[in-house]
Design a protein around this motif. Structure first.
Motif, PDB file in Angstrom:
ATOM      1  N   MET A   1       0.833  -1.175   0.000  1.00  0.00           N
ATOM      2  CA  MET A   1       0.000   0.000   0.000  1.00  0.00           C
ATOM      3  C   MET A   1       0.887   1.251   0.000  1.00  0.00           C
ATOM      4  SD  MET A   1      -2.781   1.263   2.854  1.00  0.00           S
ATOM      5  CE  MET A   1      -1.688   1.270   4.247  1.00  0.00           C
ATOM      6  N   ARG A   2       0.588   2.187  -0.882  1.00  0.00           N
ATOM      7  CA  ARG A   2       1.317   3.457  -0.929  1.00  0.00           C
ATOM      8  C   ARG A   2       0.730   4.433   0.076  1.00  0.00           C
ATOM      9  NH1 ARG A   2       2.078   2.329  -6.425  1.00  0.00           N
ATOM     10  NH2 ARG A   2       4.246   2.671  -7.018  1.00  0.00           N
ATOM     11  N   LEU A   3       1.600   5.237   0.665  1.00  0.00           N
ATOM     12  CA  LEU A   3       1.171   6.304   1.574  1.00  0.00           C
ATOM     13  C   LEU A   3       1.522   7.645   0.968  1.00  0.00           C
ATOM     14  CD1 LEU A   3       2.342   5.329   5.176  1.00  0.00           C
ATOM     15  CD2 LEU A   3       0.077   5.097   4.197  1.00  0.00           C
ATOM     16  N   GLY A   4       0.667   8.617   1.196  1.00  0.00           N
ATOM     17  CA  GLY A   4       1.003  10.000   0.882  1.00  0.00           C
ATOM     18  C   GLY A   4       1.821  10.582   2.023  1.00  0.00           C
ATOM     19  N   HIS A   5       2.379  11.760   1.822  1.00  0.00           N
ATOM     20  CA  HIS A   5       3.232  12.362   2.855  1.00  0.00           C
ATOM     21  C   HIS A   5       2.455  12.685   4.131  1.00  0.00           C
ATOM     22  CE1 HIS A   5       6.956  12.433   0.602  1.00  0.00           C
ATOM     23  NE2 HIS A   5       6.225  12.725  -0.462  1.00  0.00           N
ATOM     24  N   ALA A   6       1.203  13.123   4.012  1.00  0.00           N
ATOM     25  CA  ALA A   6       0.404  13.424   5.206  1.00  0.00           C
ATOM     26  C   ALA A   6       0.129  12.150   6.002  1.00  0.00           C
ATOM     27  CB  ALA A   6      -0.900  14.112   4.813  1.00  0.00           C
ATOM     28  N   GLU A   7      -0.202  11.060   5.312  1.00  0.00           N
ATOM     29  CA  GLU A   7      -0.434   9.779   5.989  1.00  0.00           C
ATOM     30  C   GLU A   7       0.847   9.282   6.657  1.00  0.00           C
ATOM     31  OE1 GLU A   7      -3.515   7.387   3.219  1.00  0.00           O
ATOM     32  OE2 GLU A   7      -1.704   8.145   2.221  1.00  0.00           O
ATOM     33  N   PHE A   8       1.967   9.464   5.974  1.00  0.00           N
ATOM     34  CA  PHE A   8       3.275   9.085   6.517  1.00  0.00           C
ATOM     35  C   PHE A   8       3.532   9.848   7.812  1.00  0.00           C
ATOM     36  CE2 PHE A   8       7.974   9.871   6.411  1.00  0.00           C
ATOM     37  CZ  PHE A   8       8.381   8.572   6.670  1.00  0.00           C
ATOM     38  N   ASP A   9       3.311  11.155   7.805  1.00  0.00           N
ATOM     39  CA  ASP A   9       3.537  11.964   9.007  1.00  0.00           C
ATOM     40  C   ASP A   9       2.651  11.517  10.171  1.00  0.00           C
ATOM     41  OD1 ASP A   9       5.446  13.434   7.649  1.00  0.00           O
ATOM     42  OD2 ASP A   9       4.111  15.124   7.223  1.00  0.00           O
ATOM     43  N   LEU A 119       9.995   0.309  11.203  1.00  0.00           N
ATOM     44  CA  LEU A 119       9.216  -0.818  11.694  1.00  0.00           C
ATOM     45  C   LEU A 119       8.351  -0.248  12.813  1.00  0.00           C
ATOM     46  CD1 LEU A 119       8.520  -3.829  11.724  1.00  0.00           C
ATOM     47  CD2 LEU A 119      10.462  -4.174  13.285  1.00  0.00           C
ATOM     48  N   ILE A 120       7.047  -0.273  12.595  1.00  0.00           N
ATOM     49  CA  ILE A 120       6.097   0.359  13.502  1.00  0.00           C
ATOM     50  C   ILE A 120       5.393  -0.708  14.343  1.00  0.00           C
ATOM     51  CG2 ILE A 120       4.065   1.868  13.651  1.00  0.00           C
ATOM     52  CD1 ILE A 120       6.412   3.311  12.342  1.00  0.00           C
ATOM     53  N   ASP A 121       5.608  -0.633  15.653  1.00  0.00           N
ATOM     54  CA  ASP A 121       4.954  -1.530  16.611  1.00  0.00           C
ATOM     55  C   ASP A 121       5.136  -3.011  16.289  1.00  0.00           C
ATOM     56  OD1 ASP A 121       3.975   0.568  18.200  1.00  0.00           O
ATOM     57  OD2 ASP A 121       2.164   0.771  16.980  1.00  0.00           O
ATOM     58  N   GLY A 122       6.144  -3.337  15.506  1.00  0.00           N
ATOM     59  CA  GLY A 122       6.373  -4.723  15.127  1.00  0.00           C
ATOM     60  C   GLY A 122       5.279  -5.297  14.247  1.00  0.00           C
ATOM     61  N   LYS A 123       4.407  -4.422  13.701  1.00  0.00           N
ATOM     62  CA  LYS A 123       3.247  -4.883  12.943  1.00  0.00           C
ATOM     63  C   LYS A 123       3.272  -4.480  11.477  1.00  0.00           C
ATOM     64  CE  LYS A 123       0.252  -4.471  16.959  1.00  0.00           C
ATOM     65  NZ  LYS A 123      -0.843  -3.697  17.538  1.00  0.00           N
ATOM     66  N   LYS A 124       4.006  -3.421  11.168  1.00  0.00           N
ATOM     67  CA  LYS A 124       4.080  -2.994   9.777  1.00  0.00           C
ATOM     68  C   LYS A 124       5.415  -2.339   9.502  1.00  0.00           C
ATOM     69  CE  LYS A 124       1.171   0.949  10.740  1.00  0.00           C
ATOM     70  NZ  LYS A 124      -0.118   1.529  10.456  1.00  0.00           N
ATOM     71  N   VAL A 125       5.822  -2.489   8.254  1.00  0.00           N
ATOM     72  CA  VAL A 125       7.075  -1.902   7.789  1.00  0.00           C
ATOM     73  C   VAL A 125       6.721  -0.816   6.784  1.00  0.00           C
ATOM     74  CG1 VAL A 125       9.241  -2.313   6.575  1.00  0.00           C
ATOM     75  CG2 VAL A 125       8.304  -4.081   8.050  1.00  0.00           C
ATOM     76  N   VAL A 126       7.394   0.301   6.910  1.00  0.00           N
ATOM     77  CA  VAL A 126       7.236   1.397   5.954  1.00  0.00           C
ATOM     78  C   VAL A 126       8.573   1.540   5.238  1.00  0.00           C
ATOM     79  CG1 VAL A 126       6.682   3.831   5.648  1.00  0.00           C
ATOM     80  CG2 VAL A 126       5.592   2.528   7.501  1.00  0.00           C
ATOM     81  N   PHE A 127       8.578   1.243   3.952  1.00  0.00           N
ATOM     82  CA  PHE A 127       9.784   1.370   3.133  1.00  0.00           C
ATOM     83  C   PHE A 127       9.757   2.711   2.412  1.00  0.00           C
ATOM     84  CE2 PHE A 127       9.176  -3.333   3.094  1.00  0.00           C
ATOM     85  CZ  PHE A 127      10.411  -3.708   3.616  1.00  0.00           C
ATOM     86  N   MET A 128      10.872   3.407   2.433  1.00  0.00           N
ATOM     87  CA  MET A 128      11.000   4.655   1.690  1.00  0.00           C
ATOM     88  C   MET A 128      11.874   4.395   0.469  1.00  0.00           C
ATOM     89  SD  MET A 128      10.683   5.397   5.084  1.00  0.00           S
ATOM     90  CE  MET A 128      12.317   5.575   5.615  1.00  0.00           C
ATOM     91  N   HIS A 129      11.346   4.755  -0.683  1.00  0.00           N
ATOM     92  CA  HIS A 129      12.092   4.617  -1.937  1.00  0.00           C
ATOM     93  C   HIS A 129      12.607   5.989  -2.339  1.00  0.00           C
ATOM     94  CE1 HIS A 129       9.419   0.906  -2.984  1.00  0.00           C
ATOM     95  NE2 HIS A 129      10.180   0.707  -1.934  1.00  0.00           N
ATOM     96  N   VAL A 141       3.876   0.679   2.485  1.00  0.00           N
ATOM     97  CA  VAL A 141       3.615  -0.021   3.743  1.00  0.00           C
ATOM     98  C   VAL A 141       3.413  -1.498   3.457  1.00  0.00           C
ATOM     99  CG1 VAL A 141       2.030  -0.274   5.693  1.00  0.00           C
ATOM    100  CG2 VAL A 141       2.539   1.990   4.797  1.00  0.00           C
ATOM    101  N   SER A 142       4.046  -2.321   4.277  1.00  0.00           N
ATOM    102  CA  SER A 142       3.875  -3.765   4.171  1.00  0.00           C
ATOM    103  C   SER A 142       3.521  -4.332   5.539  1.00  0.00           C
ATOM    104  CB  SER A 142       5.159  -4.426   3.664  1.00  0.00           C
ATOM    105  OG  SER A 142       5.048  -5.828   3.727  1.00  0.00           O
ATOM    106  N   THR A 143       2.576  -5.252   5.534  1.00  0.00           N
ATOM    107  CA  THR A 143       2.271  -6.018   6.740  1.00  0.00           C
ATOM    108  C   THR A 143       2.610  -7.492   6.520  1.00  0.00           C
ATOM    109  OG1 THR A 143      -0.028  -6.259   6.008  1.00  0.00           O
ATOM    110  CG2 THR A 143       0.454  -4.441   7.546  1.00  0.00           C
ATOM    111  N   ASP A 144       3.355  -7.752   5.457  1.00  0.00           N
ATOM    112  CA  ASP A 144       3.780  -9.118   5.145  1.00  0.00           C
ATOM    113  C   ASP A 144       4.675  -9.626   6.276  1.00  0.00           C
ATOM    114  OD1 ASP A 144       6.052 -10.939   3.969  1.00  0.00           O
ATOM    115  OD2 ASP A 144       4.327 -11.152   2.627  1.00  0.00           O
ATOM    116  N   PRO A 145       4.364 -10.772   6.861  1.00  0.00           N
ATOM    117  CA  PRO A 145       5.183 -11.303   7.957  1.00  0.00           C
ATOM    118  C   PRO A 145       6.658 -11.474   7.585  1.00  0.00           C
ATOM    119  CG  PRO A 145       3.131 -12.507   7.821  1.00  0.00           C
ATOM    120  CD  PRO A 145       3.193 -11.626   6.600  1.00  0.00           C
ATOM    121  N   GLY A 146       6.951 -11.811   6.328  1.00  0.00           N
ATOM    122  CA  GLY A 146       8.340 -11.945   5.905  1.00  0.00           C
ATOM    123  C   GLY A 146       9.078 -10.615   5.933  1.00  0.00           C
TER     124      GLY A 146
END
Length: 171
Positions: A1-9, A119-129, A141-146
């Motif tokens: 899932m893509r996030l906008g800058h406001a959602e990221f903040d 890595l947020i709360d051990g539940k999701k990863v936010v990758f910045m490209h 944003v990824s919630t993939d367990p891997g």
């Protein structure tokens, strides 16, 4: 899932307990940093006003018991950008972010994701490209367990080798 800058903040206000961050680039070109970096290169003083919003977020979060940890994987000797970043770190540490530095040569045997991440709360990863010039593009944003497992393992391994900001000597 893509996030906008406001959602990221908003992520940094809405997480529950722990925000872990790994940076792996030797330079960035984010809009907020361009002018302060240019001033530093020219030997001009910095009032760090541009850091106020992030420092306020850190203070609020730490008052609520939230943890902010950041590990910077850096080449040595440091790039000009990283020397500047080191000089801007004290206000962030004072506001509650635990920031550590690790020489890239010490992480050669660690499996790292291909991008900077939170890595947020051990539940999701936010990758910045980032572009080659260091401008942030996509925020994914990824919630993939891997992905979560890779980033948790990578963060923990990097953190064990990292040096607290107060002890790291930029050169």
């Amino acid at each position: 899932m893509r996030l906008g800058h406001a959602e990221f903040d908003r992520l940094f206000e809405e997480f529950e307990t722990e925000c872990l961050h790994v940076e792996m680039r030797d330079s960035y070109g984010t809009q907020a940093e361009i002018l302060p970096f240019a001033k530093w290169v020219n030997g001009e003083p910095d009032d760090f006003e541009w850091l106020n919003d992030w420092c306020d977020t850190l203070r609020r979060g730490t008052r609520e018991g939230k943890v902010f940890r950041r590990a910077l994987v850096v080449s040595e000797p440091l790039s000009q950008y990283q020397k500047w970043a080191h000089s801007t770190t004290p206000p962030l540490v004072e506001a509650g972010e635990d920031i550590r530095w690790v020489p890239r040569r010490l992480v050669s045997s660690i499996a790292l994701p291909g991008n900077d991440f939170y890595l947020i709360d051990g539940k999701k990863v936010v990758f910045m490209h980032y572009s080659g010039e260091g401008v942030m593009g996509d925020i994914i944003v990824s919630t993939d367990p891997g992905d979560i497992d890779l980033c948790r393992t990578a963060f923990d391994a990097v953190w064990r080798r990292a040096v607290p900001h107060s002890e790291y000597r930029a050169f």
